[in-house]
Design a protein around this motif. Structure first.
Motif, PDB file in Angstrom:
ATOM      1  N   THR A 119      -2.604   7.146   4.622  1.00  0.00           N
ATOM      2  CA  THR A 119      -1.615   6.246   4.458  1.00  0.00           C
ATOM      3  C   THR A 119      -0.222   6.901   4.140  1.00  0.00           C
ATOM      4  OG1 THR A 119      -3.093   4.714   3.369  1.00  0.00           O
ATOM      5  CG2 THR A 119      -0.808   4.422   3.067  1.00  0.00           C
ATOM      6  N   LEU A 170      -7.305   9.271  -8.567  1.00  0.00           N
ATOM      7  CA  LEU A 170      -7.771   8.058  -7.921  1.00  0.00           C
ATOM      8  C   LEU A 170      -8.192   7.119  -9.028  1.00  0.00           C
ATOM      9  CD1 LEU A 170      -9.928   9.485  -5.267  1.00  0.00           C
ATOM     10  CD2 LEU A 170      -8.265   7.856  -4.844  1.00  0.00           C
ATOM     11  N   LEU A 175      -7.170  13.511   0.938  1.00  0.00           N
ATOM     12  CA  LEU A 175      -8.584  13.757   0.658  1.00  0.00           C
ATOM     13  C   LEU A 175      -9.484  13.475   1.712  1.00  0.00           C
ATOM     14  CD1 LEU A 175     -10.550  14.477  -1.736  1.00  0.00           C
ATOM     15  CD2 LEU A 175     -10.625  12.191  -2.245  1.00  0.00           C
ATOM     16  N   PHE A 178     -10.617  18.993  -7.341  1.00  0.00           N
ATOM     17  CA  PHE A 178     -11.240  17.919  -7.078  1.00  0.00           C
ATOM     18  C   PHE A 178     -11.088  17.074  -8.284  1.00  0.00           C
ATOM     19  CE2 PHE A 178     -15.277  15.238  -7.154  1.00  0.00           C
ATOM     20  CZ  PHE A 178     -15.014  14.648  -5.971  1.00  0.00           C
ATOM     21  N   THR A 179     -10.857  17.771  -9.484  1.00  0.00           N
ATOM     22  CA  THR A 179     -10.547  16.981 -10.718  1.00  0.00           C
ATOM     23  C   THR A 179      -9.396  16.044 -10.627  1.00  0.00           C
ATOM     24  OG1 THR A 179     -12.001  18.707 -12.002  1.00  0.00           O
ATOM     25  CG2 THR A 179     -10.627  17.364 -13.152  1.00  0.00           C
ATOM     26  N   GLU A 226      -9.507   4.342  -1.111  1.00  0.00           N
ATOM     27  CA  GLU A 226      -9.537   4.641  -2.651  1.00  0.00           C
ATOM     28  C   GLU A 226     -11.056   4.311  -3.575  1.00  0.00           C
ATOM     29  OE1 GLU A 226      -5.975   4.424  -4.856  1.00  0.00           O
ATOM     30  OE2 GLU A 226      -4.834   4.379  -3.253  1.00  0.00           O
ATOM     31  N   TRP A 251      -7.188   9.061   8.045  1.00  0.00           N
ATOM     32  CA  TRP A 251      -7.082   7.767   7.666  1.00  0.00           C
ATOM     33  C   TRP A 251      -6.022   7.782   6.409  1.00  0.00           C
ATOM     34  CZ3 TRP A 251      -9.697   5.243  10.678  1.00  0.00           C
ATOM     35  CH2 TRP A 251     -10.728   5.401  10.986  1.00  0.00           C
ATOM     36  N   LYS A 285      -9.140  12.240 -11.053  1.00  0.00           N
ATOM     37  CA  LYS A 285      -8.049  11.716 -12.138  1.00  0.00           C
ATOM     38  C   LYS A 285      -7.168  10.753 -11.563  1.00  0.00           C
ATOM     39  CE  LYS A 285      -8.864  14.900 -16.016  1.00  0.00           C
ATOM     40  NZ  LYS A 285      -9.538  13.918 -16.921  1.00  0.00           N
ATOM     41  N   GLY A 341     -15.538  10.953   3.424  1.00  0.00           N
ATOM     42  CA  GLY A 341     -15.048   9.917   2.955  1.00  0.00           C
ATOM     43  C   GLY A 341     -15.361   9.698   1.572  1.00  0.00           C
ATOM     44  N   SER A 342     -16.455   8.888   1.383  1.00  0.00           N
ATOM     45  CA  SER A 342     -16.964   8.659   0.112  1.00  0.00           C
ATOM     46  C   SER A 342     -17.595   9.939  -0.484  1.00  0.00           C
ATOM     47  CB  SER A 342     -18.286   7.734   0.263  1.00  0.00           C
ATOM     48  OG  SER A 342     -17.797   6.367   0.372  1.00  0.00           O
ATOM     49  N   VAL A 380       0.723  -1.311  -0.144  1.00  0.00           N
ATOM     50  CA  VAL A 380      -0.130  -0.036  -0.087  1.00  0.00           C
ATOM     51  C   VAL A 380       0.906   1.208   0.133  1.00  0.00           C
ATOM     52  CG1 VAL A 380      -0.359   0.236   2.515  1.00  0.00           C
ATOM     53  CG2 VAL A 380      -1.942   1.327   0.905  1.00  0.00           C
ATOM     54  N   ARG A 383     -15.540  22.869  -7.634  1.00  0.00           N
ATOM     55  CA  ARG A 383     -14.682  23.547  -8.517  1.00  0.00           C
ATOM     56  C   ARG A 383     -13.980  24.774  -7.957  1.00  0.00           C
ATOM     57  NH1 ARG A 383     -18.526  24.415 -13.896  1.00  0.00           N
ATOM     58  NH2 ARG A 383     -19.080  22.258 -13.795  1.00  0.00           N
ATOM     59  N   ARG A 401      -6.911   3.325  -8.298  1.00  0.00           N
ATOM     60  CA  ARG A 401      -7.692   2.194  -8.075  1.00  0.00           C
ATOM     61  C   ARG A 401      -6.958   0.959  -9.112  1.00  0.00           C
ATOM     62  NH1 ARG A 401     -12.683   6.397  -8.360  1.00  0.00           N
ATOM     63  NH2 ARG A 401     -12.688   6.665  -6.198  1.00  0.00           N
ATOM     64  N   THR A 440     -11.356   5.254 -16.574  1.00  0.00           N
ATOM     65  CA  THR A 440     -12.310   5.412 -15.205  1.00  0.00           C
ATOM     66  C   THR A 440     -12.984   4.184 -15.178  1.00  0.00           C
ATOM     67  OG1 THR A 440     -12.197   7.683 -16.457  1.00  0.00           O
ATOM     68  CG2 THR A 440     -13.735   7.118 -14.429  1.00  0.00           C
TER      69      THR A 440
HETATM   70  N1  CAA Z   1     -12.218  12.648 -13.727  1.00  0.00           N
HETATM   71  C1  CAA Z   1     -12.552  13.784 -13.863  1.00  0.00           C
HETATM   72  N2  CAA Z   1     -13.534  14.750 -13.411  1.00  0.00           N
HETATM   73  C2  CAA Z   1     -14.323  14.336 -12.531  1.00  0.00           C
HETATM   74  C3  CAA Z   1     -14.149  12.567 -12.161  1.00  0.00           C
HETATM   75  C4  CAA Z   1     -13.233  11.948 -13.066  1.00  0.00           C
HETATM   76  N3  CAA Z   1     -12.863  10.632 -12.635  1.00  0.00           N
HETATM   77  N4  CAA Z   1     -15.320  12.428 -11.222  1.00  0.00           N
HETATM   78  C5  CAA Z   1     -15.993  13.464 -11.124  1.00  0.00           C
HETATM   79  N5  CAA Z   1     -15.242  14.536 -11.694  1.00  0.00           N
HETATM   80  C6  CAA Z   1     -15.700  15.734 -11.665  1.00  0.00           C
HETATM   81  C7  CAA Z   1     -17.043  15.869 -12.286  1.00  0.00           C
HETATM   82  O1  CAA Z   1     -17.341  15.912 -13.569  1.00  0.00           O
HETATM   83  C8  CAA Z   1     -17.704  17.076 -11.691  1.00  0.00           C
HETATM   84  O2  CAA Z   1     -17.224  18.262 -12.297  1.00  0.00           O
HETATM   85  P1  CAA Z   1     -18.060  19.505 -12.644  1.00  0.00           P
HETATM   86  O3  CAA Z   1     -18.816  20.135 -11.276  1.00  0.00           O
HETATM   87  O4  CAA Z   1     -17.286  20.176 -13.268  1.00  0.00           O
HETATM   88  O5  CAA Z   1     -19.310  18.856 -13.537  1.00  0.00           O
HETATM   89  C9  CAA Z   1     -16.964  17.128 -10.143  1.00  0.00           C
HETATM   90  O6  CAA Z   1     -15.819  16.249 -10.310  1.00  0.00           O
HETATM   91  C10 CAA Z   1     -18.006  16.565  -8.970  1.00  0.00           C
HETATM   92  O7  CAA Z   1     -18.127  15.303  -9.521  1.00  0.00           O
HETATM   93  P2  CAA Z   1     -19.640  14.624  -9.114  1.00  0.00           P
HETATM   94  O8  CAA Z   1     -20.645  15.409  -9.241  1.00  0.00           O
HETATM   95  O9  CAA Z   1     -19.810  13.357  -9.564  1.00  0.00           O
HETATM   96  O10 CAA Z   1     -19.505  14.265  -7.481  1.00  0.00           O
HETATM   97  P3  CAA Z   1     -20.194  13.543  -6.413  1.00  0.00           P
HETATM   98  O11 CAA Z   1     -20.229  14.024  -5.192  1.00  0.00           O
HETATM   99  O12 CAA Z   1     -21.414  12.841  -7.184  1.00  0.00           O
HETATM  100  O13 CAA Z   1     -19.056  12.345  -6.252  1.00  0.00           O
HETATM  101  C11 CAA Z   1     -17.679  10.299  -6.281  1.00  0.00           C
HETATM  102  C12 CAA Z   1     -18.529  11.657  -7.131  1.00  0.00           C
HETATM  103  C13 CAA Z   1     -17.422   9.465  -7.487  1.00  0.00           C
HETATM  104  C14 CAA Z   1     -18.723   9.691  -5.128  1.00  0.00           C
HETATM  105  C15 CAA Z   1     -16.551  11.009  -5.770  1.00  0.00           C
HETATM  106  O14 CAA Z   1     -16.874  11.804  -4.378  1.00  0.00           O
HETATM  107  C16 CAA Z   1     -15.640   9.886  -4.919  1.00  0.00           C
HETATM  108  O15 CAA Z   1     -14.860   9.332  -5.838  1.00  0.00           O
HETATM  109  N6  CAA Z   1     -15.677   9.368  -3.552  1.00  0.00           N
HETATM  110  C17 CAA Z   1     -14.713   8.297  -3.155  1.00  0.00           C
HETATM  111  C18 CAA Z   1     -13.461   9.297  -2.789  1.00  0.00           C
HETATM  112  C19 CAA Z   1     -12.284   8.243  -2.581  1.00  0.00           C
HETATM  113  O16 CAA Z   1     -11.970   7.329  -3.442  1.00  0.00           O
HETATM  114  N7  CAA Z   1     -11.600   8.493  -1.556  1.00  0.00           N
HETATM  115  C20 CAA Z   1     -10.321   7.542  -1.431  1.00  0.00           C
HETATM  116  C21 CAA Z   1      -9.502   8.496  -0.571  1.00  0.00           C
HETATM  117  S1  CAA Z   1      -7.631   8.402  -0.874  1.00  0.00           S
HETATM  118  C22 CAA Z   1      -7.029   7.004  -0.205  1.00  0.00           C
HETATM  119  O17 CAA Z   1      -7.852   6.106   0.263  1.00  0.00           O
HETATM  120  C23 CAA Z   1      -5.710   6.866  -0.304  1.00  0.00           C
HETATM  121  C24 CAA Z   1      -5.215   6.028   0.737  1.00  0.00           C
HETATM  122  O18 CAA Z   1      -4.600   6.341   1.795  1.00  0.00           O
HETATM  123  C25 CAA Z   1      -4.729   4.320   0.516  1.00  0.00           C
END
Ligand code: CAA
Length: 384
Positions: free
Chosen positions: A163, A244, A130, A237-238, A368, A161, A242, A136-137, A85, A184, A248, A318
């Motif tokens: 790492t 993540l 993040l 956020f983007t 993640e 949390w 991107k 979290g989610s 990890v 944004r 994944r 993605t």
């Molecule tokens: N690529 C580019 N842009 C993206 C994107 C992607 N894959 N996914 C979303 N976006 C953009 C959207 O287009 C949107 O932009 P606009 O407002 O300009 O249209 C913006 O981001 C917000 O997106 P959503 O409206 O889709 O957001 P949402 O609130 O519905 O949530 C979600 C989306 C997929 C649930 C997101 O919040 C998510 O992935 N949550 C999980 C977070 C996560 O993975 N955390 C892990 C922590 S890190 C970790 O664990 C590391 C470690 O230590 C091991």
């Protein structure tokens, strides 16, 4: 279409397998039990070029492809997911994020030592910040703030949390600058751990990946120069999403490794253990379990390699990375639980390793992006 690995990929796979056997296996039970961060193992990974595997050699990386990264992650994770990890976060979330979106100065200053995993002979790795106590989610609900003060940001808040929390030298921190703009208005900032106002909280006492170093990080009026912002204002956020998507793939490969490690132990045990007058592998009850394990692992491996291949080809990954992660992590949980079952009572004690793999598997369904988040991403991708 061809399913064969090339010579370089096979060489990397073997190097990772040898590393895991020689460097990770000794002491893995002790590190798990006593929550010892595997510093020596990570330093050795850095020597092998595995802490910046996909980074351009011009920035200290090994210039390998993502397929090789998946192969190496699988091999290391078979033995010690606490080591892998650390490797995954440094490769996918930190180094890749900086290489893809950082500017030249940021790459020279931070990416080069991060990809090498060392600076001035000392461990030098990164962390990705993040998650928060209430984000979290729901990652857009960032409470950590980066107030725009002209030529710097004033950073305040708490991340959870994390790492590599205490062992990292560099943090990539997501923080809200303009709440009115929602996702944004978030920025991604490069923050050094030893800057004034940064505090590392207590180490989490976890179910699995206990050698890995997980902490809360607190920021109190930390001054972050604007030159340390990644990308344009509001890109944070983007950037996180991107980055993540690639992360994944790493965690999917970690889950694949946990599953194949547990499977190999179950196969070996079933060849040695006798019950009802024969080795238990000759009992259909065990054979069916092993057959299902092998089939699910192969499916997980193909999903991981396809996502990695798409990333290497410049195809949008993605969808494939989320599919790989949800399937591989659920496979890891199922296979490791079945591997404990094949071992019977021996599976429940630490010396046989499978109980650790079962505990380690659980986190791959959570970090993640939970399995539920992966299904959100997959659902949106297939229906768009
Ligand atoms: N690529 C580019 N842009 C993206 C994107 C992607 N894959 N996914 C979303 N976006 C953009 C959207 O287009 C949107 O932009 P606009 O407002 O300009 O249209 C913006 O981001 C917000 O997106 P959503 O409206 O889709 O957001 P949402 O609130 O519905 O949530 C979600 C989306 C997929 C649930 C997101 O919040 C998510 O992935 N949550 C999980 C977070 C996560 O993975 N955390 C892990 C922590 S890190 C970790 O664990 C590391 C470690 O230590 C091991």
């Amino acid at each position: 279409m061809q399913f064969q690995l090339n010579e370089e990929q096979l060489m990397i796979q073997k190097a990772a397998r040898d590393f895991a056997q020689q460097e990770c296996l000794p002491g893995v039970i002790d590190r798990d039990e006593n929550q010892k961060f595997p510093k020596q193992q990570v330093m050795k990974l850095a020597e092998l070029g595995f802490m910046g595997m996909m980074v351009d050699p011009a920035y200290g990386g090994a210039g390998m492809d993502t397929v090789s990264y998946v192969l190496a992650m699988e091999e290391v994770s078979k033995i010690d997911a606490s080591v892998s990890v650390c490797m995954s976060v440094n490769n996918s979330l930190v180094s890749w994020g900086l290489e893809a979106f950082g500017n030249e100065e940021q790459k020279q200053q931070y990416l080069t030592p991060l990809a090498q995993g060392r600076k001035d002979g000392e461990l030098y790795i990164g962390a990705f910040l993040l998650s928060e106590p209430e984000a979290g989610s729901d990652a857009t609900s960032q409470r950590t703030t980066a107030e725009d003060m002209g030529d710097y940001y004033l950073l305040n808040g708490t991340k959870n949390w994390i790492t590599n929390g205490s062992s990292a030298s560099v943090y990539l921190v997501m923080a809200q600058t303009d709440a009115a703009k929602g996702s944004r208005g978030i920025n991604a900032l490069i923050v050094e751990k030893n800057w004034p106002g940064v505090t590392v909280g207590a180490k989490e006492n976890k179910m699995g990946i206990r050698g890995s170093d997980t902490h809360s990080i607190m920021f109190n009026d930390v001054k972050v120069p604007k030159t340390n912002r990644i990308g344009e204002d509001g890109f944070g956020f983007t950037f996180a999403m991107k980055t993540l998507a690639g992360g994944r793939i790493g965690i999917a490969a970690q889950a694949l490794g946990i599953a194949s490690g547990a499977y190999e132990l179950a196969v070996n045990y079933s060849k040695q253990r006798k019950a009802f007058g024969k080795e238990i592998m000759h009992h259909q009850a065990i054979q069916f379990k092993l057959a299902d394990m092998a089939t699910r692992i192969e499916a997980a491996r193909l999903l991981c390699l396809k996502a990695a291949w798409e990333k290497d080809q410049g195809i949008d990954y993605t969808l494939s990375s989320s599919m790989a992660k949800v399937f591989a992590s659920e496979t890891a949980m199922w296979v490791s639980t079945e591997a404990v079952q094949v071992h019977g009572g021996y599976g429940y004690v630490k010396e046989y390793h499978v109980e650790r793999l079962m505990r380690d598997a659980k986190i791959t369904q959570i970090y993640e992006g939970t399995s539920e988040v992966q299904r959100i991403v997959i659902g949106r991708q297939i229906l768009k």
